[in-house]
Motif scaffolding. Structure first.
Motif, PDB file in Angstrom:
ATOM      1  N   SER A 158      36.764  47.702 -32.164  1.00 11.45           N
ATOM      2  CA  SER A 158      36.644  48.936 -31.372  1.00 11.45           C
ATOM      3  C   SER A 158      36.959  50.165 -32.211  1.00 11.45           C
ATOM      4  O   SER A 158      36.333  51.210 -31.998  1.00 11.45           O
ATOM      5  CB  SER A 158      37.500  48.922 -30.098  1.00 11.45           C
ATOM      6  N   ALA A 177      24.071  48.182 -22.811  1.00 10.45           N
ATOM      7  CA  ALA A 177      24.603  48.255 -24.174  1.00 10.45           C
ATOM      8  C   ALA A 177      25.083  49.668 -24.484  1.00 10.45           C
ATOM      9  O   ALA A 177      26.155  49.855 -25.079  1.00 10.45           O
ATOM     10  CB  ALA A 177      23.539  47.809 -25.176  1.00 10.45           C
ATOM     11  N   PHE A 231      26.110  51.878 -22.329  1.00 11.96           N
ATOM     12  CA  PHE A 231      27.339  52.087 -21.559  1.00 11.96           C
ATOM     13  C   PHE A 231      28.532  51.478 -22.296  1.00 11.96           C
ATOM     14  O   PHE A 231      29.592  52.112 -22.415  1.00 11.96           O
ATOM     15  CB  PHE A 231      27.190  51.455 -20.168  1.00 11.96           C
ATOM     16  N   ALA A 232      28.351  50.257 -22.813  1.00 15.62           N
ATOM     17  CA  ALA A 232      29.440  49.587 -23.527  1.00 15.62           C
ATOM     18  C   ALA A 232      29.859  50.386 -24.765  1.00 15.62           C
ATOM     19  O   ALA A 232      31.054  50.558 -25.028  1.00 15.62           O
ATOM     20  CB  ALA A 232      29.016  48.178 -23.915  1.00 15.62           C
ATOM     21  N   VAL A 233      28.863  50.894 -25.498  1.00 16.29           N
ATOM     22  CA  VAL A 233      29.166  51.680 -26.704  1.00 16.29           C
ATOM     23  C   VAL A 233      29.969  52.921 -26.325  1.00 16.29           C
ATOM     24  O   VAL A 233      31.005  53.233 -26.937  1.00 16.29           O
ATOM     25  CB  VAL A 233      27.867  52.090 -27.437  1.00 16.29           C
ATOM     26  N   LYS A 293      31.738  53.468 -23.615  1.00 20.52           N
ATOM     27  CA  LYS A 293      33.047  53.127 -23.060  1.00 20.52           C
ATOM     28  C   LYS A 293      34.047  52.889 -24.192  1.00 20.52           C
ATOM     29  O   LYS A 293      35.175  53.388 -24.154  1.00 20.52           O
ATOM     30  CB  LYS A 293      32.933  51.885 -22.177  1.00 20.52           C
ATOM     31  N   VAL A 294      33.609  52.152 -25.210  1.00 20.59           N
ATOM     32  CA  VAL A 294      34.496  51.896 -26.352  1.00 20.59           C
ATOM     33  C   VAL A 294      34.734  53.184 -27.134  1.00 20.59           C
ATOM     34  O   VAL A 294      35.872  53.494 -27.512  1.00 20.59           O
ATOM     35  CB  VAL A 294      33.905  50.803 -27.268  1.00 20.59           C
ATOM     36  N   LEU A 323      23.374  40.703 -28.696  1.00 15.06           N
ATOM     37  CA  LEU A 323      23.997  41.977 -29.077  1.00 15.06           C
ATOM     38  C   LEU A 323      24.562  42.676 -27.847  1.00 15.06           C
ATOM     39  O   LEU A 323      25.677  43.210 -27.882  1.00 15.06           O
ATOM     40  CB  LEU A 323      22.978  42.882 -29.780  1.00 15.06           C
ATOM     41  N   PHE A 324      23.800  42.643 -26.735  1.00 13.75           N
ATOM     42  CA  PHE A 324      24.257  43.216 -25.471  1.00 13.75           C
ATOM     43  C   PHE A 324      25.566  42.551 -25.037  1.00 13.75           C
ATOM     44  O   PHE A 324      26.537  43.221 -24.664  1.00 13.75           O
ATOM     45  CB  PHE A 324      23.158  42.996 -24.412  1.00 13.75           C
ATOM     46  N   LEU A 381      28.523  43.610 -27.342  1.00 14.55           N
ATOM     47  CA  LEU A 381      28.979  44.975 -27.050  1.00 14.55           C
ATOM     48  C   LEU A 381      29.712  45.031 -25.716  1.00 14.55           C
ATOM     49  O   LEU A 381      30.739  45.709 -25.583  1.00 14.55           O
ATOM     50  CB  LEU A 381      27.780  45.944 -27.041  1.00 14.55           C
ATOM     51  N   MET A 382      29.197  44.292 -24.713  1.00 17.66           N
ATOM     52  CA  MET A 382      29.858  44.242 -23.415  1.00 17.66           C
ATOM     53  C   MET A 382      31.252  43.634 -23.543  1.00 17.66           C
ATOM     54  O   MET A 382      32.212  44.130 -22.946  1.00 17.66           O
ATOM     55  CB  MET A 382      29.027  43.385 -22.440  1.00 17.66           C
ATOM     56  N   LEU A 429      33.131  43.703 -26.091  1.00 11.90           N
ATOM     57  CA  LEU A 429      33.992  44.696 -26.735  1.00 11.90           C
ATOM     58  C   LEU A 429      34.475  45.718 -25.708  1.00 11.90           C
ATOM     59  O   LEU A 429      35.629  46.151 -25.749  1.00 11.90           O
ATOM     60  CB  LEU A 429      33.200  45.382 -27.859  1.00 11.90           C
ATOM     61  N   ALA A 430      33.583  46.078 -24.765  1.00 16.98           N
ATOM     62  CA  ALA A 430      33.951  47.065 -23.741  1.00 16.98           C
ATOM     63  C   ALA A 430      34.883  46.461 -22.699  1.00 16.98           C
ATOM     64  O   ALA A 430      35.734  47.152 -22.139  1.00 16.98           O
ATOM     65  CB  ALA A 430      32.688  47.610 -23.068  1.00 16.98           C
ATOM     66  N   ILE A 431      34.729  45.138 -22.426  1.00 13.90           N
ATOM     67  CA  ILE A 431      35.539  44.507 -21.378  1.00 13.90           C
ATOM     68  C   ILE A 431      37.008  44.395 -21.795  1.00 13.90           C
ATOM     69  O   ILE A 431      37.905  44.693 -21.019  1.00 13.90           O
ATOM     70  CB  ILE A 431      34.935  43.142 -20.980  1.00 13.90           C
TER      71      ILE A 431
END
Lengths: 125, 130
Positions: free
Chosen positions: A56, A115, A117-119, A121-122, B41-42, B45-46, B48-50
């Motif tokens: 992260s 994806a 959104f995840a980027v 968020k981090v 990849l999705f 990344l998810m 990593l966010a979780i």
């Protein structure tokens, strides 16, 4: 002798009015994707054994976050364009082709949004 | 209508086999395989966010020998599709259509995709020692 008007010939378009659009968009897309994929491969390899904190911290760097967003947008668009042609070539039933194309469009859009959104968020955590 | 026998365009089986054909369909197969890699990849990344707990599970799955084998496959597919994609862009620019050039660039794509895969995996093992 051609029966087409000079303008129609110059435009090179048929009844569909968008002869080379898909082709050209896919070329533009691939030219952008080539360096982005090399960057992704290098990055993921250097994160091969990374824990959550390291990974992260890497994605929180503005350059990495921006490049990852650019990659996500380009990659899933490329995926949609490519799968579309594969379906056009191999799925012959009209109904199945129709459903498959829509699923690919919505699916790749959802992958891209998720994806991204995840980027973000981090990156903003 | 439709039952009358009409002339057909020749099917693929008619042509004498050229291994550039194999390279061509491999571009498409690797493309579909890489689409599955796009889902991975999705997922990564998810994860990593979780959060840390879920991310470590995903990293552990990928580090398992089955995960590594699949990542090796994706690495090669990526380098192949990338190199052959550049070959396609050269064709689009009008370069490389001669039969011998097409054969040579095909061989170049195949060899460089394997070499790039080997070099990058050796680099990862050398740097990380994992």
């Amino acid at each position: 002798m051609s029966l087409r008007s000079p303008l129609a010939r110059a435009r090179g378009l048929g009844a569909a009015h968008n002869g080379t659009h898909h082709w050209w968009i896919q070329r533009l897309n691939s030219v952008a994707l080539a360096p982005l994929m090399l960057w992704l491969a290098y990055s993921l390899m250097s994160l091969a054994t990374a824990d959550h904190a390291t990974a992260s911290a890497w994605l929180r760097g503005p350059i990495n976050a921006i490049l990852m967003l650019a990659l996500v947008a380009t990659l899933y668009h490329h995926m949609q364009l490519g799968l579309q042609v594969v379906i056009e070539d191999y799925v012959h039933s009209h109904a199945r082709k129709f459903v498959a194309q829509i699923l690919v469009k919505y699916g790749t859009a959802l992958l891209a949004i998720g994806a991204a959104f995840a980027v973000l968020k981090v990156a903003f955590s | 209508m439709g039952t009358r026998s009409r002339p057909l365009s020749p099917h693929l089986m008619i042509y004498r086999f050229e291994w550039t054909m194999l390279l061509s369909i491999t571009h498409r197969i690797t493309g579909v395989g890489l689409a599955v890699g796009g889902v991975l990849l999705f997922w990564w990344l998810m994860a990593l966010a979780i959060g840390p707990a879920y991310f470590s599970i995903v990293q552990a799955i990928l580090a398992h020998w089955i995960g590594r084998l699949m990542l090796l496959g994706w690495t090669w597919a990526m380098f192949y599709h990338l190199c052959n994609g550049i070959r396609h862009l050269c064709w689009d620019a009008g370069w490389g259509f001669e039969i011998n050039t097409a054969r040579n660039t095909g061989l170049l794509v195949l060899v460089s995709s394997i070499l790039l895969t080997l070099i990058s995996w050796m680099a990862v093992y050398a740097m990380r020692g994992a």
